[in-house]
Design an enzyme around this catalytic site. Sequence first.
Site, mmCIF file in Angstrom:
data_model
loop_
_atom_site.group_PDB
_atom_site.id
_atom_site.type_symbol
_atom_site.label_atom_id
_atom_site.label_comp_id
_atom_site.label_asym_id
_atom_site.label_seq_id
_atom_site.Cartn_x
_atom_site.Cartn_y
_atom_site.Cartn_z
ATOM 1 N N GLY A 106 5.144 -8.952 8.667
ATOM 2 C CA GLY A 106 4.205 -7.942 8.198
ATOM 3 C C GLY A 106 2.908 -8.571 7.749
ATOM 4 N N GLY A 113 -0.977 -7.383 5.703
ATOM 5 C CA GLY A 113 -1.761 -6.345 5.041
ATOM 6 C C GLY A 113 -2.965 -6.941 4.355
ATOM 7 N N GLY A 114 -3.654 -6.101 3.541
ATOM 8 C CA GLY A 114 -4.867 -6.541 2.885
ATOM 9 C C GLY A 114 -4.641 -7.633 1.866
ATOM 10 C CG ASP A 160 -1.319 -0.821 -4.308
ATOM 11 O OD1 ASP A 160 -2.073 0.148 -4.103
ATOM 12 O OD2 ASP A 160 -1.184 -1.755 -3.498
#
Length: 672
Positions: free
Chosen positions: A17, A19-20, A128
């Site tokens: 994976g 992501g940011g 988050d």
Amino acid sequence: MLNTLLNDRYRIEAEIGRGGMGVVYRAQDMLLDRSVAVKLLLSSNLGTEGRARLLHEAQAAARLNHPNIITIYDAGEIEGASYIIMELLNGESLYDHRPQSLPEILKVARQICTALEHAHAHGIIHRDLKPENVIITRDGTAKLTDFGLARSMASRITIEGSIIGTVYYLPPEQALGKAIDGRTDLYSFGVMLYELVTGQLPFTADDPLAVISQHLHAPPVPPSSYNSDIPPLLDRLIMQLLQKNPEDRPASAAETKQILAQVLRAPGAATANGAVKLPPSPLEQLALGRLVGRDRELAEAKALWRQATLTPGGQHVLFISGEPGVGKTPLMREIKALAEVSGAIVLEAECYTGGSAPYAPVTQMMRAALTQRAGRTSAGKSVAALPSFSNHVLADLITLAPDLQLFYPDVPPNPSYDAQSDQQRLFESVTTVCAALVECAPLMLVMEDVHWADSGSLDVARYLARRCRLNKLPVLIVMTYRDVELDAACCLDDILYDLTRERLAFRLKLNRFDREQTRALLDIMFQEKISDEFLDAIYRETDGNQFFVEELCKALVAAGQLYRRDGRWQRPNMAELQLPQSVRGAIQARVGRLPDTAQETLRWAAVIGREFDFGTLKRASELDEETLIDALEIAERAQLIGELKPDHYAHVRAGAEMFAFAHALTVTALRE
């Protein structure tokens, strides 16, 4: 990175994976002979302080032991990059594996609440929460991930206006850098629930800043508007979770879970405690508070904000002009949101028709600064951290706002000389406060409806703009005014001329919407494509005045001529629609449908002013308290007034029960 042995223990096997925040790998724990997940955080997004905070929070999250929370095994650093070792889960994120039926949604939602309840009890806020951070395992267990990894808004938005990270689930107080608690996670949970039961987000836009602005200001459309099968209690719960003020949300994840359990037991229940509440207003089904059709103007305002704060010494004043109802306030609200979420300090004031005390808007802003209500900056500093002011500065400000004497009881009054010298000293004292504020963060001063401002307040603005250029202070003064009132304003024309001639000011003139901009506004309001014949009828009557468009549509909804059925807006043939032919007519049509007591209450309130307090209204109307409260609730549901709360309006004192009309034109229509 593959086959790397991390910390002489974890062998990286495959990327699973990205992501940011970083990259997630599957790895083998060579010491305990088990598969784990390794999250390697991008060092470019974290400074030294950020890495230290993240590792501290990861260690705190590692102490959580709950079946609905991913287990964190280890955390550390390698070659300047932070990493976290976690339980390797077999499953899909809630984003990729969305439950289809209401019982399935409620099952997942209750598990998330259970996890939040456990985390909050141990003093950990997720910060988050979003579908991507909920993993549904193969046996149907929901597990929360990424505890403690949420970044502060300091890294989400820069002063240049660039935004990093997901903003669709962002709670208002977190966007503003204010204190957070468990109710912050509940807001994000409310957005997730909304999306699960409707298939869409409550707030969307192409620009992330516009989404944040909606979180701050726009009311959500009830989810039942899009899915009529949603139980009333669940509908109310989601709307409560999405309240802007944390005080208005459920008190805890445990309380939220109890309400979800009641939804399962009694789907037809309307409230959690059996209390009688007014049904939702049809007006809530309109999507309001979204900026439409002002892309160019907003881009120019953003550029001026960047110039005033990054390279100060140029233009420090932004004038926004236009006719009544053209949309000055929505644009100003978007500009203010940019400043707020970038960590700036924002001080606001409004001017009112009929005259007010000298320096009234300046007084509002100085009171906000000195009573420490301007909020925290993204750097963690606050107005409370300002240096101590000399007594002569405080004495001048106490002259403006005598109630400040309560905060500074030992400050003696300044000696009085001639009027010009006293005024000069006052102007310099206001400048001193602003200069101290910008030591914490850039500053935005907002003054609305300055065509009603007194000459002293406008002179302060002119003086401050000149000093900002001279001293290169990162300050932007935003002022709105009606150009049709310019001739009647006391000295605004002179101020405009002076500041423009000295190249200290930039003016944005807002025109009425054209036909296509009106279409875009209606499409947003109704959340669906509207027909050409309906557009033509609305545009013909309103000529693109935004407030008139909104009030006319509200009048049609209040009259039952526009209504929702089967998830779509319905209306009779255009020939049968009765359209009010003026703004005043639209407002009066809406007011006329309210009970007589509510109408009488609104007229008394309009006599008092744009803002009014409960005590004064009670004495003026001579209505008993219960009757007056009911009347105000009805007026609020009709979206004619709103309550002002100290947390959001710095000039409102704690404990005060104050209200304001939604628009100055509403006051005018009621007075007439």
